[in-house]
Design an enzyme around this catalytic site. Structure first.
Site, PDB file in Angstrom:
ATOM      1  N   GLU A  68       0.875  -1.171   0.000  1.00 29.17           N
ATOM      2  CA  GLU A  68       0.000   0.000   0.000  1.00 29.17           C
ATOM      3  C   GLU A  68       0.909   1.216   0.000  1.00 29.17           C
ATOM      4  O   GLU A  68       1.662   1.435   0.940  1.00 29.17           O
ATOM      5  CB  GLU A  68      -0.904  -0.048   1.233  1.00 29.17           C
TER       6      GLU A  68
ATOM      7  N   CYS B 172      -1.593   9.460   3.503  1.00 26.94           N
ATOM      8  CA  CYS B 172      -1.522   9.014   2.103  1.00 26.94           C
ATOM      9  C   CYS B 172      -2.747   9.506   1.350  1.00 26.94           C
ATOM     10  O   CYS B 172      -2.713   9.694   0.146  1.00 26.94           O
ATOM     11  CB  CYS B 172      -1.416   7.508   2.039  1.00 26.94           C
TER      12      CYS B 172
HETATM   13  P1  NAD Z   1       8.859   4.748   3.758  1.00 26.67           P
HETATM   14  O1  NAD Z   1       8.699   4.008   2.473  1.00 26.67           O
HETATM   15  O2  NAD Z   1       9.996   5.673   3.894  1.00 26.67           O
HETATM   16  O3  NAD Z   1       8.981   3.714   4.957  1.00 26.67           O
HETATM   17  C1  NAD Z   1       7.998   2.722   5.205  1.00 26.67           C
HETATM   18  C2  NAD Z   1       8.642   1.598   5.963  1.00 26.67           C
HETATM   19  O4  NAD Z   1       9.628   0.996   5.147  1.00 26.67           O
HETATM   20  C3  NAD Z   1       9.354   2.045   7.225  1.00 26.67           C
HETATM   21  O5  NAD Z   1       9.121   1.083   8.218  1.00 26.67           O
HETATM   22  C4  NAD Z   1      10.807   2.060   6.804  1.00 26.67           C
HETATM   23  O6  NAD Z   1      11.687   1.871   7.868  1.00 26.67           O
HETATM   24  C5  NAD Z   1      10.850   0.880   5.857  1.00 26.67           C
HETATM   25  N1  NAD Z   1      11.942   0.865   4.888  1.00 26.67           N
HETATM   26  C6  NAD Z   1      12.671   1.894   4.416  1.00 26.67           C
HETATM   27  N2  NAD Z   1      13.584   1.452   3.528  1.00 26.67           N
HETATM   28  C7  NAD Z   1      13.412   0.105   3.411  1.00 26.67           C
HETATM   29  C8  NAD Z   1      14.007  -0.923   2.650  1.00 26.67           C
HETATM   30  N3  NAD Z   1      14.993  -0.675   1.781  1.00 26.67           N
HETATM   31  N4  NAD Z   1      13.572  -2.196   2.786  1.00 26.67           N
HETATM   32  C9  NAD Z   1      12.553  -2.461   3.625  1.00 26.67           C
HETATM   33  N5  NAD Z   1      11.928  -1.528   4.394  1.00 26.67           N
HETATM   34  C10 NAD Z   1      12.356  -0.266   4.277  1.00 26.67           C
HETATM   35  O7  NAD Z   1       7.464   5.465   4.035  1.00 26.67           O
HETATM   36  P2  NAD Z   1       7.084   6.362   5.299  1.00 26.67           P
HETATM   37  O8  NAD Z   1       7.774   7.677   5.169  1.00 26.67           O
HETATM   38  O9  NAD Z   1       7.234   5.598   6.568  1.00 26.67           O
HETATM   39  O10 NAD Z   1       5.512   6.528   5.097  1.00 26.67           O
HETATM   40  C11 NAD Z   1       4.967   7.466   4.250  1.00 26.67           C
HETATM   41  C12 NAD Z   1       4.559   6.817   2.951  1.00 26.67           C
HETATM   42  O11 NAD Z   1       3.608   5.794   3.210  1.00 26.67           O
HETATM   43  C13 NAD Z   1       3.866   7.792   2.015  1.00 26.67           C
HETATM   44  O12 NAD Z   1       4.302   7.534   0.703  1.00 26.67           O
HETATM   45  C14 NAD Z   1       2.401   7.436   2.178  1.00 26.67           C
HETATM   46  O13 NAD Z   1       1.592   7.795   1.098  1.00 26.67           O
HETATM   47  C15 NAD Z   1       2.478   5.961   2.355  1.00 26.67           C
HETATM   48  N6  NAD Z   1       1.271   5.427   3.002  1.00 26.67           N
HETATM   49  C16 NAD Z   1       0.399   4.708   2.244  1.00 26.67           C
HETATM   50  C17 NAD Z   1      -0.774   4.215   2.812  1.00 26.67           C
HETATM   51  C18 NAD Z   1      -1.760   3.429   1.997  1.00 26.67           C
HETATM   52  O14 NAD Z   1      -2.674   2.850   2.581  1.00 26.67           O
HETATM   53  N7  NAD Z   1      -1.643   3.361   0.692  1.00 26.67           N
HETATM   54  C19 NAD Z   1      -1.035   4.465   4.161  1.00 26.67           C
HETATM   55  C20 NAD Z   1      -0.109   5.207   4.898  1.00 26.67           C
HETATM   56  C21 NAD Z   1       1.047   5.673   4.314  1.00 26.67           C
END
Ligand code: NAD
Length: 515
Positions: free
Chosen positions: A286, A320
């Protein structure tokens, strides 16, 4: 068997008694600031050398907790231990697994304000946003418990003479759960509880900015009776341990919510067969959004303007589903932008721990710096109507910012900024507005304000998003009411909080016996 699902009510903070409850909780949690949060693998607490401070984004000098950071070896070990735990957890009666979730929901309901207080402190949520996050977490526990009871029994089949046929859903195995920081309780709890109630074991890697809320939720699950080896709590840098968790041959699925960039990387890595791996890994992703509200010429302009402001600046635009583009019919463009600007100027920015604050800080320095770049670029790409100010003296504060006359292809109108920045775009007519709305790589949420039936029907058909709202804001999806997930590069449209969700963590098995 529980009664039918219903959503947890929001707390009414206009009542003094309710305000006192949250104020007390905000004071109480301070007594545990600075506590150590170890890794939890196989029920064993592990304190490695590497630790990280979780800080309050509204007061970045304030440490909320000191959190253990897993290295690559611990990460790999956590998957092995989750795989061993799967052998007993998958045999537990699904109804009993569901009861663990109901118990956790009851505990969380009792300690609602305590968890909301942590959300205020660690995620910078205002009272109302924190309360909504906690209520949604309760909803996920209640909803997925019932879903497990519905799905983990033999499913209906066509009968034929001479054979007994049975179709049941069985769990998958070890799931890597990687949630974002922006709904540190609701999304993290929903992703974890759904995987677990389906009979899987989990490695939970919480978001780096919000590990304390996650650690406290895991403890709550144990209080509710979940065996301690079912969830491995493995905080750490995604960049360092993410690949180890995803590549591990015993990983069966990855449940990820976060940015498009990280999500696509996970999809790619999970597709590679590793030595010893015996299945095709499933990825539930997501991802981000560039959500738009379209305002038609004969819409209720007051309602549309309010909807835009609430969707754009609630939780400082860090949802999001947040509206980051207002696409407005040229005939009403000036009036709507004026109304939106006037409403925005009334918002109170400040410490989210204070009742009455509308907009708190953004999550961390990286987000602050990224948003600053877009605000600077935005001033070149359009006309600044309000905001633009930033202050990182005490916390990471960004004024709600509106830029008008933005070209639909400008970076301000295409990139997910994830902060309180709204681009206003002028549309020649309604069809043009829909074309602009669809013209990004994303497809998560959107809204249309119009009083003409044929326009709404056109949007119903053409506006290509997973969650489309008419004459209301584009944020605030409710579990069970608005199953949530997006199209295109917004993800696999997993529809969290809906009847299709839990099946993603299971596989159907059919047994046919000749009689
Ligand atoms: P992010 O992608 O930076 O991080 C998400 C998670 O991934 C964190 O736990 C982070 O530590 C981990 N991560 C980072 N690099 C990684 C890697 N190489 N391998 C595995 N895991 C890794 O996102 P964020 O800043 O935490 O959240 C914001 C984003 O989430 C925005 O893009 C937002 O739109 C999205 N979001 C989407 C939904 C949805 O339902 N579609 C809901 C909430 C947030």
């Amino acid at each position: 068997m529980m009664g039918p699902f219903c959503n947890e009510p929001m707390t009414d903070f206009s009542l003094a008694d309710n305000r006192r409850l949250l104020e007390t909780a905000l004071d109480d949690i301070k007594k545990t600031y600075g506590q150590l949060y170890p890794l939890l693998i196989g029920g064993r607490e592990i304190v490695p050398e590497n630790m990280k401070h979780s800080i309050n984004p509204a007061r970045h000098g304030e440490t909320l907790g000191v959190v253990a950071q897993a290295d690559r070896k611990r990460a790999a070990e956590s998957v092995d231990i989750a795989a061993a735990a799967f052998e007993h957890w998958k045999r537990v009666d699904p109804a009993a697994r569901a009861r663990t979730l109901y118990k956790a929901a009851a505990l969380l309901r009792r300690r609602k304000h305590e968890f909301s207080a942590w959300l205020v402190a660690e995620a910078g949520k205002t009272w109302v946003e924190a309360d909504g996050d906690t209520a949604e977490a309760i909803d996920f526990l209640e909803y997925y418990g019932r879903e497990a009871e519905r799905l983990c029994v033999p499913q209906p089949l066509v009968r034929i003479p001479g054979e007994d046929n049975e179709w049941t859903y069985v769990p998958l195995g070890v799931g890597i759960v990687i949630p974002p920081w922006n709904f540190p309780l609701a999304i993290m709890a929903g992703m974890t509880a759904s995987a677990v109630v389906a009979g899987n074991t989990v490695v939970l890697k919480p978001a780096s900015a919000t590990p304390v809320v996650a650690a406290r939720f895991v403890r709550l699950m144990h209080e509710a009776g979940l065996p301690e080896d079912v969830i491995q709590f493995v905080p750490g840098s995604g960049g360092e341990i993410g690949d180890v968790l995803i590549d591990h041959p015993l990983t069966r699925f990855v449940s990820f919510t976060g940015s498009m960039e990280v999500g696509l990387r996970i999809v790619e890595r999970a597709a590679r067969l590793q030595p010893g791996q015996r299945w095709i890994k499933r990825v539930i992703a997501e991802l981000g959004g560039k959500d738009a509200i379209v305002v038609d010429r004969d819409a209720d302009l007051a309602a549309a303007s309010l909807g835009i402001v609430q969707s754009a600046f609630g939780y400082a635009g860090q949802k999001c589903s947040a509206c980051s583009r207002a696409i407005i019919h040229a005939d009403v463009y000036e009036e709507v932008t004026e109304r939106v600007t006037a409403l925005t100027k009334r918002l109170t920015i400040g410490d989210p721990a204070l009742h009455g604050t509308d907009v708190g800080p953004v999550i961390d320095r990286a987000a602050y710096n990224k948003i600053r770049q877009y605000v600077t670029a935005g001033k070149q790409q359009g006309r600044l109507l309000t905001g633009g100010g930033m202050d990182d003296g005490a916390g990471y504060f960004v004024e709600p910012t509106i830029i008008a006359d933005v070209d639909s292809q400008a970076s301000l109108a295409q990139d997910e900024i994830f902060g309180p920045v709204l681009a206003c775009i002028r549309a020649d007519d309604f069809g043009h507005a829909l074309a602009i709305a669809n013209d990004t790589p994303y497809g998560l949420t959107g809204a249309v304000y119009s009083n003409r039936r044929e326009r709404l029907e056109l949007a119903r058909d053409l506006f290509h998003v997973g969650n489309l709202y008419f004459n209301r804001k584009c944020t605030g999806a409710l579990v069970g009411v608005h199953p949530f997930g997006g199209f295109n590069l917004s993800g696999t449209d997993s529809k969290a909080g809906g009847p299709d969700y839990l099946i993603q963590f299971m596989q159907g098995k059919v047994v046919s016996e000749r009689m």
